[in-house]
Design a protein around this motif. Structure first.
Motif, mmCIF file in Angstrom:
data_model
loop_
_atom_site.group_PDB
_atom_site.id
_atom_site.type_symbol
_atom_site.label_atom_id
_atom_site.label_comp_id
_atom_site.label_asym_id
_atom_site.label_seq_id
_atom_site.Cartn_x
_atom_site.Cartn_y
_atom_site.Cartn_z
ATOM 1 N N PRO A 69 0.738 -1.312 0.180
ATOM 2 C CA PRO A 69 -0.262 -0.241 0.089
ATOM 3 C C PRO A 69 0.642 1.219 0.098
ATOM 4 N N TYR A 207 -5.648 8.983 -3.748
ATOM 5 C CA TYR A 207 -6.562 8.137 -3.331
ATOM 6 C C TYR A 207 -5.270 6.431 -2.674
ATOM 7 N N TYR A 208 -5.175 6.238 -3.598
ATOM 8 C CA TYR A 208 -3.848 5.143 -3.774
ATOM 9 C C TYR A 208 -2.723 5.424 -2.918
ATOM 10 N N GLU A 210 -2.921 7.502 -0.492
ATOM 11 C CA GLU A 210 -3.268 7.523 1.177
ATOM 12 C C GLU A 210 -3.935 5.799 1.922
ATOM 13 N N ASN A 211 -4.268 5.446 0.718
ATOM 14 C CA ASN A 211 -4.547 4.218 0.833
ATOM 15 C C ASN A 211 -4.449 2.797 1.323
ATOM 16 N N TRP A 212 -4.350 2.228 2.720
ATOM 17 C CA TRP A 212 -4.199 0.927 3.151
ATOM 18 C C TRP A 212 -4.686 -0.060 2.419
ATOM 19 N N GLY A 213 -5.513 0.242 1.796
ATOM 20 C CA GLY A 213 -6.833 -0.946 1.106
ATOM 21 C C GLY A 213 -6.669 -1.712 -0.211
ATOM 22 N N HIS A 214 -5.597 -0.725 -1.195
ATOM 23 C CA HIS A 214 -4.924 -1.003 -2.369
ATOM 24 C C HIS A 214 -3.878 -1.289 -2.322
ATOM 25 N N LEU A 248 -7.124 -0.143 11.012
ATOM 26 C CA LEU A 248 -8.119 -0.008 10.197
ATOM 27 C C LEU A 248 -9.676 -1.081 10.570
ATOM 28 N N ASN A 251 -12.315 -1.729 8.226
ATOM 29 C CA ASN A 251 -11.846 -1.676 6.884
ATOM 30 C C ASN A 251 -11.994 -2.725 6.430
ATOM 31 N N SER A 253 -9.733 -4.474 5.240
ATOM 32 C CA SER A 253 -8.600 -4.191 4.150
ATOM 33 C C SER A 253 -7.656 -4.812 6.083
#
Length: 703
Positions: A69, A207-208, A210-214, A248, A251, A253
């Motif tokens: 991520p 978005y990507y 800062e996003n732990w899920g992607h 998270l 979330n 993830s």
């Protein structure tokens, strides 16, 4: 005295021109091949070692996936003092919309472009030729190019300060701020251009990043010296799991760090590491390196055997010469030295010739082995030639020199020409060994070619001939996909049209799902309903999704049989596959087919019905005039996406590229096997000359 030995040795060498020519030719062939193979092997084995901090650079993976991520780098750098610097690169979202750059209204398709953060050039030693690299890595909409890429786009114009327009979702203007030297061929990271992370944030939003899920970034760490890596890796894993659990918890993830624990891989090991998936950097083939080294050793051994055979054969014909020298007072030491000086001079001539031909052929050999930017000799390799000369001279001359010099003068003179005491048994043994090795090489070549042909002819389970695919530019993705479908359907040569998120041959395991407490990885592709018919997928159970059922759209999935086996559930139709923005219910099971290289087993695959997400157009075309058909398709493409060339690929050719290294291995093994056979033939030819020369002639009465 030394001058005298050299003079006598040269006289003997020139006196036996055929023997000398065969010896020099055979040895030179072996040395040329050995040098070329050694150059390739050293280049491969030294991949990434040109970085001054290479011993302390590690690549990060989540489980066996190289994708991590966006926030990971800063988190690790801020939390762990053992880490000096972090860097990441990313190309998937950068190239999401078929990037094309324009300079002075001329379009250039680009490939091997990455986004990178400012730490990249603090970790890796890529040589900067022009510009301020720090400013280039920090400023938004800044671009760094290699010298060859800059020449391709700008010609002779100085690229620093020039601007290009990046044609994508919107037109973004980039300024070229730095030029780096073309990357070494033994760099696992190969790029033509870099843009700063700040540029990506400006183009796409953050978005990507800062996003732990992607997980879309490939991350690298520079750690401090004297770190115990195993202990440090365990420390990273525990802290990252705790971070996911606390930050998270709500979330999807939240448990990814526990089910796919962070791992560290030494940079020097990554190039040959086949366990890492989703990796966009270069990969080497250690099996090819090892096979070539073995073949190089065999070719050199056959050359030396020829040299020893011809030398011992000639020695058995020189007994009278040695006997007379002993009678007039030559010492054993002088005789040994004279004999070794002869073989050393021949070795010198062969090594010089071999090195000369290797220098001439090294560039072509680099092209033959598909080495980026070619091959060059390392200076230290030439230092090895001096001991090679001495060693070859010693190996070839020591046996006959010791044998003949140890006998009394009268015994040597009485010896018959070609007597076994001159090494006949040794020659026979070496010839048998030589041809045994040659037969093994021929057999290995046959088996390798048979395996390559099997791979190329194997039925994949899906049609690949006459299937063309191309990546869609944003102009078509933004509302013109159906228009493209309608326009292409008017062409009689276009039989079927389908859209997908990626293409067979390049689908990786980008998805994961927790099933019965285990995180299972599987590949995914997003398709429309027409995709099933175009690729003639076979149903094993359940049903296909349908465009006539609105409830299927964005909510249904197919699994292959491998996925059902891997998941180990009694009723796969109860599964829901995680997709962007929701879940897709499994409605059908398709029979297994090879969607990746045959080097891989058939892995789990989920085919998701997301018709709006397809970035590739798949076309099944008919007719014999492919050029005319492709020109018609290109004309429609240009109308809908002006400025974006119709960059198409044939699916069968894309699959063939997956086996390029196998074909490369087969060609290399066959080439060197032929050379080995040629060397063996040279040896037999030389011995035949020798036996013809010493064979007793029949008298008139005998006739």
């Amino acid at each position: 005295m030394f001058k005298h030995f050299i003079k006598i040795s040269l006289r003997n060498i020139l006196k036996n021109k055929v023997n000398t020519t065969l010896n020099v030719t055979s040895l030179a062939l072996g040395i040329t091949i050995s040098l070329l193979i050694a150059t390739y092997a050293i280049n491969e084995l030294n991949t990434d070692k040109f970085h001054s901090q290479e011993e302390h650079i590690y690549k990060v993976s989540y489980g066996n996936s190289s994708l991590t991520p966006g926030p990971l780098n800063e988190f690790l750098k801020n939390q762990f003092p053992e880490i000096e610097q972090t860097a990441h690169i990313e190309t998937r979202q950068l190239n999401m919309f078929s990037p094309v750059v324009q300079f002075r209204n001329k379009s250039f398709e680009i490939e091997r472009y990455y986004s990178a953060n400012p730490g990249f050039f603090e970790i890796f030693d890529f040589e900067v030729l022009q510009g301020d690299i720090q400013s280039a890595m920090e400023s938004p909409f800044s671009m760094i190019l290699t010298e060859s890429e800059a020449a391709r786009i700008f010609g002779e114009t100085n690229p620093i300060g020039e601007t290009v327009t990046w044609k994508s979702r919107q037109d973004d203007t980039f300024t070229v701020r730095a030029i780096v030297k073309d990357l070494p061929s033994n760099s696992s990271i190969q790029f033509n251009g870099l843009v700063s992370d700040a540029s990506i944030n400006g183009m796409r939003g953050n978005y990507y990043s800062e996003n732990w899920g992607h997980t879309v970034y490939e991350s690298y760490l520079l750690v401090k010296p004297n770190i115990v890596v195993a202990e440090f890796e365990e420390k990273l894993q525990k802290n990252l799991i705790a971070h996911y659990a606390s930050q998270l918890s709500n979330n999807e993830s939240a448990n990814d760090a526990e089910l796919n624990p962070l791992s560290l891989h030494r940079l020097r090991d990554v190039y040959f590491d086949k366990s890492l998936s989703n990796d966009t950097t270069n990969r080497g083939n250690i099996m090819l390196v090892n096979i070539l080294l073995v073949i190089g050793g065999i070719v050199m051994l056959l050359s030396v055997i020829n040299y020893v055979n011809l030398t011992t054969a000639r020695a058995s014909n020189r007994h009278k010469e040695i006997g007379v020298q002993k009678l007039i007072g030559s010492s054993r030491r002088n005789l040994i030295f004279q004999y070794l000086s002869e073989t050393t001079i021949v070795s010198f001539l062969a090594v010089v010739a071999g090195a000369f031909f290797a220098l001439i052929l090294v560039k072509r050999y680099g092209v033959f082995m598909n080495v980026t930017n070619g091959l060059t000799f390392q200076p230290r390799m030439f230092l090895m030639l001096i001991p090679t000369i001495l060693l070859l001279g010693f190996v070839a001359g020591i046996y006959p020199a010791l044998l003949l010099s140890s006998k009394k003068a009268i015994e040597i003179i009485k010896m018959k020409t070609g007597n076994n005491s001159g090494g006949g048994n040794l020659r026979r043994a070496l010839i048998i060994f030589q041809f045994s090795v040659t037969i093994v090489l021929i057999t290995a070549t046959f088996l390798i070619f048979k395996q390559v042909n099997y791979i190329k002819d194997k039925d994949l389970g899906i049609p690949s001939e006459q299937v063309v695919y191309a990546k869609l530019p944003f102009q078509i993705l933004a509302g013109k996909k159906e228009t493209l479908r309608e326009r292409l359907h008017t062409l009689p040569e276009v039989q079927e049209i389908a859209f997908s998120s990626n293409m067979f041959g390049g689908i990786e395991g980008l998805n994961s799902q927790e099933i019965d407490g285990k995180m299972l990885n599987f590949a995914t592709t997003w398709v429309d309903a027409e995709f099933i018919e175009l690729y003639n997928l076979q149903l094993a159970d359940g049903r296909f999704f349908s465009k006539n059922l609105k409830t299927d759209e964005n909510a249904t999935a197919l699994l292959n049989e491998a996925a059902v086996r891997e998941f180990g559930v009694e009723d796969p139709f109860q599964l829901n596959i995680r997709i962007p923005g929701g879940k897709a219910k499994v409605v059908g099971i398709v029979k297994d087919f090879n969607y990746k290289s045959l080097h891989n087993r058939i892995e789990p695959l989920a085919i998701i019905y997301l018709p709006g997400q397809g970035q590739y157009v798949n076309l099944k075309i008919a007719g014999n005039d492919l050029v005319k058909t492709l020109a018609k398709i290109s004309s429609v493409w240009d109308e809908l996406a002006p400025g974006f060339p119709f960059s198409y690929h044939f699916l069968d050719q894309s699959f063939e590229k997956l086996y390029k290294k196998d074909e490369q291995m087969a060609k290399a093994v066959s080439l060197f096997s032929l050379i080995a056979i040629a060397i063996a033939v040279l040896g037999i030819l030389g011995l035949s000359f020798f036996w013809q020369k010493i064979a007793p002639k029949k008298s008139v009465s005998e006739k």
